[in-house]
Design a protein around this motif. Structure first.
Motif, PDB file in Angstrom:
ATOM      1  N   TYR A   1      33.003  32.990  37.274  1.00  0.00           N
ATOM      2  CA  TYR A   1      34.128  32.255  38.284  1.00  0.00           C
ATOM      3  C   TYR A   1      35.413  32.348  37.564  1.00  0.00           C
ATOM      4  O   TYR A   1      35.491  31.879  36.295  1.00  0.00           O
ATOM      5  CB  TYR A   1      33.280  30.935  38.509  1.00  0.00           C
ATOM      6  CG  TYR A   1      34.573  30.146  39.306  1.00  0.00           C
ATOM      7  CD1 TYR A   1      35.169  30.787  40.459  1.00  0.00           C
ATOM      8  CD2 TYR A   1      34.749  28.695  39.022  1.00  0.00           C
ATOM      9  CE1 TYR A   1      35.972  29.815  41.305  1.00  0.00           C
ATOM     10  CE2 TYR A   1      35.747  28.072  39.875  1.00  0.00           C
ATOM     11  CZ  TYR A   1      36.538  28.592  40.800  1.00  0.00           C
ATOM     12  OH  TYR A   1      37.097  27.899  41.605  1.00  0.00           O
ATOM     13  N   ALA A   2      36.472  32.778  38.037  1.00  0.00           N
ATOM     14  CA  ALA A   2      37.723  32.814  37.334  1.00  0.00           C
ATOM     15  C   ALA A   2      38.094  31.724  36.883  1.00  0.00           C
ATOM     16  O   ALA A   2      38.033  30.703  37.113  1.00  0.00           O
ATOM     17  CB  ALA A   2      38.666  33.377  38.341  1.00  0.00           C
ATOM     18  N   GLY A   3      38.596  31.821  35.449  1.00  0.00           N
ATOM     19  CA  GLY A   3      38.789  30.780  34.574  1.00  0.00           C
ATOM     20  C   GLY A   3      37.477  30.210  33.758  1.00  0.00           C
ATOM     21  O   GLY A   3      37.847  29.982  32.544  1.00  0.00           O
ATOM     22  N   ASP A   4      36.455  30.634  33.991  1.00  0.00           N
ATOM     23  CA  ASP A   4      35.289  30.176  32.966  1.00  0.00           C
ATOM     24  C   ASP A   4      35.319  31.250  31.913  1.00  0.00           C
ATOM     25  O   ASP A   4      35.017  30.566  30.740  1.00  0.00           O
ATOM     26  CB  ASP A   4      34.009  30.340  33.872  1.00  0.00           C
ATOM     27  CG  ASP A   4      33.497  29.270  34.568  1.00  0.00           C
ATOM     28  OD1 ASP A   4      34.274  27.993  34.784  1.00  0.00           O
ATOM     29  OD2 ASP A   4      32.439  29.252  35.212  1.00  0.00           O
ATOM     30  N   GLU A   5      35.881  32.172  31.906  1.00  0.00           N
ATOM     31  CA  GLU A   5      36.213  33.183  30.886  1.00  0.00           C
ATOM     32  C   GLU A   5      37.041  32.850  29.698  1.00  0.00           C
ATOM     33  O   GLU A   5      37.232  33.406  28.765  1.00  0.00           O
ATOM     34  CB  GLU A   5      36.298  34.696  31.234  1.00  0.00           C
ATOM     35  CG  GLU A   5      37.457  35.063  31.884  1.00  0.00           C
ATOM     36  CD  GLU A   5      37.851  34.530  33.192  1.00  0.00           C
ATOM     37  OE1 GLU A   5      39.046  34.512  33.808  1.00  0.00           O
ATOM     38  OE2 GLU A   5      37.243  33.904  33.925  1.00  0.00           O
ATOM     39  N   GLN A   6      38.007  31.716  30.209  1.00  0.00           N
ATOM     40  CA  GLN A   6      38.918  31.334  29.581  1.00  0.00           C
ATOM     41  C   GLN A   6      38.653  29.865  29.045  1.00  0.00           C
ATOM     42  O   GLN A   6      39.365  29.243  28.373  1.00  0.00           O
ATOM     43  CB  GLN A   6      40.221  31.336  30.052  1.00  0.00           C
ATOM     44  CG  GLN A   6      40.785  32.539  30.362  1.00  0.00           C
ATOM     45  CD  GLN A   6      41.567  33.243  29.185  1.00  0.00           C
ATOM     46  OE1 GLN A   6      41.910  32.528  28.182  1.00  0.00           O
ATOM     47  NE2 GLN A   6      41.790  34.418  29.039  1.00  0.00           N
ATOM     48  N   GLY A   7      37.351  29.166  29.403  1.00  0.00           N
ATOM     49  CA  GLY A   7      37.032  28.062  29.050  1.00  0.00           C
ATOM     50  C   GLY A   7      37.924  26.995  29.815  1.00  0.00           C
ATOM     51  O   GLY A   7      37.989  25.770  29.329  1.00  0.00           O
ATOM     52  N   PHE A   8      38.021  27.175  31.001  1.00  0.00           N
ATOM     53  CA  PHE A   8      38.975  26.213  32.172  1.00  0.00           C
ATOM     54  C   PHE A   8      37.931  24.838  32.104  1.00  0.00           C
ATOM     55  O   PHE A   8      36.611  25.341  31.956  1.00  0.00           O
ATOM     56  CB  PHE A   8      39.036  26.706  33.159  1.00  0.00           C
ATOM     57  CG  PHE A   8      40.242  27.426  33.443  1.00  0.00           C
ATOM     58  CD1 PHE A   8      40.867  28.161  32.265  1.00  0.00           C
ATOM     59  CD2 PHE A   8      40.851  28.033  34.592  1.00  0.00           C
ATOM     60  CE1 PHE A   8      41.923  28.817  32.400  1.00  0.00           C
ATOM     61  CE2 PHE A   8      42.002  28.499  34.657  1.00  0.00           C
ATOM     62  CZ  PHE A   8      42.662  29.085  33.748  1.00  0.00           C
ATOM     63  N   GLN A   9      38.365  23.754  32.186  1.00  0.00           N
ATOM     64  CA  GLN A   9      37.555  22.635  32.428  1.00  0.00           C
ATOM     65  C   GLN A   9      37.774  22.077  33.758  1.00  0.00           C
ATOM     66  O   GLN A   9      38.958  22.408  34.483  1.00  0.00           O
ATOM     67  CB  GLN A   9      38.026  21.532  31.282  1.00  0.00           C
ATOM     68  CG  GLN A   9      37.490  21.917  29.854  1.00  0.00           C
ATOM     69  CD  GLN A   9      37.261  20.794  28.840  1.00  0.00           C
ATOM     70  OE1 GLN A   9      37.591  19.708  29.372  1.00  0.00           O
ATOM     71  NE2 GLN A   9      36.866  21.246  27.585  1.00  0.00           N
TER      72      GLN A   9
END
Length: 437
Positions: free
Chosen positions: A305-313
């Protein structure tokens, strides 16, 4: 199994377009689908082979209250913008999966508006499950989970099956490669069994996956004729086992997962647009890499899910606009991302790369090699091809027996007596490793 051959190599990058582009809830000028095009190289570099799009069709608010399935949402652009996005994706080797909401429509959908305007005599009155009041007035109607803005369709009506078939084939003709079928669990399996073969008659290479949360996944796949369904059981077991330091829960779920693989290949994920972000769901952020290692080494068709790969919370809340925190707007281009997310992106590249180099993992079954509350090692295999994955949520270093492990492919670990019956892997605290076996 019905799924097209190309799905074996699929790794999806999932985007919720209305949120990603800032079109909802802000509703400001946002660049529409063109803004997603600017991120396609980022998705390719991540290792994705497909773009799993959320709703792009005309809707009233969040996209799941569709008002016109044959029109691109004006907040996202028009047909030309859609065509350009699909062409740009295909030029990069990315497949495109669309999100179809066919359990219900928004109140503004023309078929329902005709009912409100014309009453019982409306040609589309049979499309809905209506109760007409004595003395006239607006009918009561079936809704989706009690939401009055979401009008439930009557799936026993042949005209509804004709309509859904028309919509699905229309966008496949326009270049889409398949469909995610929203709230598929709320629709009778027999309805899908009527529609999907008609779609496949023209597009045998289309991938058709249903959103199913609970129930008998394998039975639903067989009765509906879908290629796959979403593997919510595994999603829950991954974060729950890591949070509770209870790998027995995960091991049990993997036995269930092995059984599903006998019938179909599940669509796997550790995050999506409907749930709290992985980095927020896990009580210890050091376990994010463990969840990712699981996703990339288990049988299934994985999505990021877009953003999970950047550690989005982001935490999903049970209230109006409770999804907004997990569906944020993205910068105009990847250069606008915060610097602290890139190490996790690079780990995604590494593990997705492992996945792409071992496409047999798509069908892989797992077998426990070592199991305690805090440590777990399993073999993922398909015929004579085999990897071992070792995980630890312990606060200190841990030694796990991994017979015949040959070398450490990924992760931080020490291997003792490699290639022997007495092979042991030494993991650091909260560590993981993927081993050649």
């Amino acid at each position: 199994m019905r799924e097209p051959n190309w799905v074996e190599h699929a790794v999806w990058w999932q985007v919720y377009p209305l949120g990603f582009t800032g079109a909802y809830p802000e509703g400001r000028e946002n660049g529409g689908l063109t803004r997603i095009t600017a991120w396609l190289d980022y998705a390719v570099e991540l290792g994705a082979s497909g773009l799993l799009l959320g709703p792009v069709f005309a809707a009233e608010t969040h996209g799941y209250d569709t008002t016109d399935h044959l029109r691109i949402d004006p907040r996202l652009g028009d047909d030309a913008a859609f065509d350009a996005l699909v062409a740009a994706a295909h030029d990069r080797g990315l497949r495109v999966l669309l999100d179809g909401v066919f359990n219900h429509v928004g109140r503004g959908h023309a078929a329902f508006q005709d009912v409100l305007a014309q009453g019982r005599d409306a040609p589309t009155a049979s499309w809905f499950r209506l109760t007409w009041p004595d003395g006239g007035g607006e009918p009561e109607y079936a809704t989706f989970e009690g939401h009055g803005a979401l009008v439930g369709l009557n799936h026993a009506e042949p005209a509804v099956a004709d309509y859904v078939t028309e919509v699905m084939t229309h966008w496949l003709r326009r270049g889409a490669d398949g469909w995610r079928l929203d709230a598929a669990y709320a629709v009778p399996a027999g309805f899908w069994a009527t529609v999907l073969p008609r779609v496949r008659a023209e597009f045998p290479g289309a991938y058709l996956v249903g959103e199913v949360i609970h129930g008998d996944y394998a039975q639903f796949v067989e009765q509906s004729t879908m290629d796959s369904v979403t593997q919510y059981e595994l999603w829950k077991a991954i974060w729950s086992a890591l949070n509770a330091a209870n790998f027995f829960e995960l091991s049990w779920a993997l036995e269930r997962h092995n059984g599903f693989l006998d019938t179909f290949v599940p669509q796997t994920f550790v995050g999506n647009h409907d749930v709290t972000r992985l980095a927020s769901k896990l009580t210890d952020e050091r376990h994010v890499p463990l969840a990712l290692a699981l996703l990339c080494t288990l049988g299934g068709t994985p999505s990021i899910y877009a953003g999970d790969e950047q550690g989005f919370q982001g935490v999903k809340e049970d209230r109006e606009h409770g999804d907004d925190a997990v569906r944020p707007a993205f910068p105009a281009e990847p250069a606008g991302l915060a610097p602290y997310g890139w190490p996790l992106y690079h780990l995604h590249q590494e593990l997705i790369g492992l996945r792409r180099r071992h496409p047999w993992l798509h069908h892989a079954r797992t077998e426990p090699v070592h199991l305690t509350n805090e440590q777990f090692a399993y073999a993922a295999s398909d015929g004579d091809r085999r990897l071992i994955v070792a995980l630890s949520v312990g606060a200190g270093p841990a030694e796990l027996p991994v017979p015949y492990g040959k070398s450490v492919l990924h992760g931080r670990a020490e291997l003792r007596r490699p290639g022997s019956a007495g092979t042991v892997v030494v993991l650091p605290a909260h560590g993981w490793a993927v081993l050649e076996a």
